[in-house]
Design a protein around this motif. Structure first.
Motif: not given
Ligand SMILES: CC(=O)[C@@H](O)[C@H](O)COP(=O)(O)O
Length: 260
Positions: A207-208, A101, A188-189, A186, A42, A210, A158-160, A19, A99
């Motif tokens: 995919l990561l 969402e 939460g990593i 995609d 992305t 944060t 969850p994202i982030g 990301g 992608k």
């Molecule tokens: C940038 C992107 O596509 C985010 O929506 C994605 O889901 C990444 O998540 P993390 O930030 O948790 O890696």
């Protein structure tokens, strides 16, 4: 023998997707993408617009990174918003990839899977190649495939949140149910070990965002993730041993030592 990843007919050498949000500066983002040797980056149309971050300059920078661009509909909470954003992205980036969402819940940013399936159907019928950000739910996955998706992107957590793989059992079931569909973890990593674990499960890519963008040294962390993903993939291909509940001596003893 090559072990390239194929997504919608495009062959990619790297299984790491990165990301582009939240980096301290565009230069640090560029360093991280290069260090990751990411095959795909992305980019969020809405976020860049909202931040008024000289949009065109930023997209120009992203285009120059040498990775394939996967625009996303991050921040969309309805089918209409996501579909409109996808159309804008297709125009701006000249790609049918999106992608998708559709966020359903504010605290967890959990996908609205009903809206997701509806939007995926609309976009696939309109020629988009959809990468849906979904949960590990098998029925939703089936519906997304019926809607025309050829890749699935279940969340790790969850994202982030950086929590890793929250539902190992569910993710393992999803892999087993769709052995031939490219599956990308995609969101939460938090750590390279989480990404390696996803690859060891047989996932096709990760995919990561944060975890790299918020690291003390994003480029170094991106490199660590790239290595972990390669290691996890190599381990999967090598055929991990089955787990056991009981001990099994690793040095079998034949007969008994004769003690004088
Ligand atoms: C940038 C992107 O596509 C985010 O929506 C994605 O889901 C990444 O998540 P993390 O930030 O948790 O890696």
């Amino acid at each position: 023998m090559t072990d390239d990843l194929e997504l919608y007919g495009i062959t990619l050498a790297s299984r790491l997707m990165l990301g582009t949000a939240q980096y301290p500066s565009p230069a640090i983002l560029a360093d991280a993408v290069r260090a990751a040797e990411a095959g795909i980056v992305t980019v969020s149309l809405r976020r860049e617009n909202a931040a008024a971050r000289t949009g065109q300059d930023f997209w120009g920078l992203v285009r120059g990174l040498g990775a394939r661009i996967l625009p996303n509909t991050a921040g969309c909470h309805s089918v209409k918003e996501a579909v409109t954003t996808a159309h804008m992205a297709r125009e701006v980036f000249g790609t049918p990839w999106i992608k998708l969402e559709v966020i359903g819940e504010a605290d967890t940013l959990q996908p609205d899977v009903f809206g997701l399936v509806e939007a995926a159907g609309i976009l696939a019928a309109d020629g988009f190649e959809v990468f849906p950000y979904t949960t590990e739910d098998l029925v939703v996955a089936e519906r997304l495939m019926e809607a025309g998706c050829r890749v699935l992107m279940p969340w790790g957590a969850p994202i982030g949140s950086g929590r890793g793989l929250n539902n190992l059992y569910g993710l393992r079931s999803l892999r087993a149910h769709f052995p031939d569909v490219p599956l990308v973890i995609d969101a939460g990593i938090g750590l390279p070990s989480h990404a390696a674990a996803a690859m060891e499960l047989g996932y096709d890519a990760v995919l990561l965002n944060t975890a790299v963008a918020k690291a003390g040294d994003p480029a170094a962390m991106a490199r660590a993730f790239a290595r972990a993903i390669e290691a996890g993939r190599a381990a999967f291909l090598a055929g991990p041993m089955p787990q056991r509940d009981m001990a099994a001596p690793s040095t079998p003893v034949i007969g008994k030592a004769l003690l004088g």
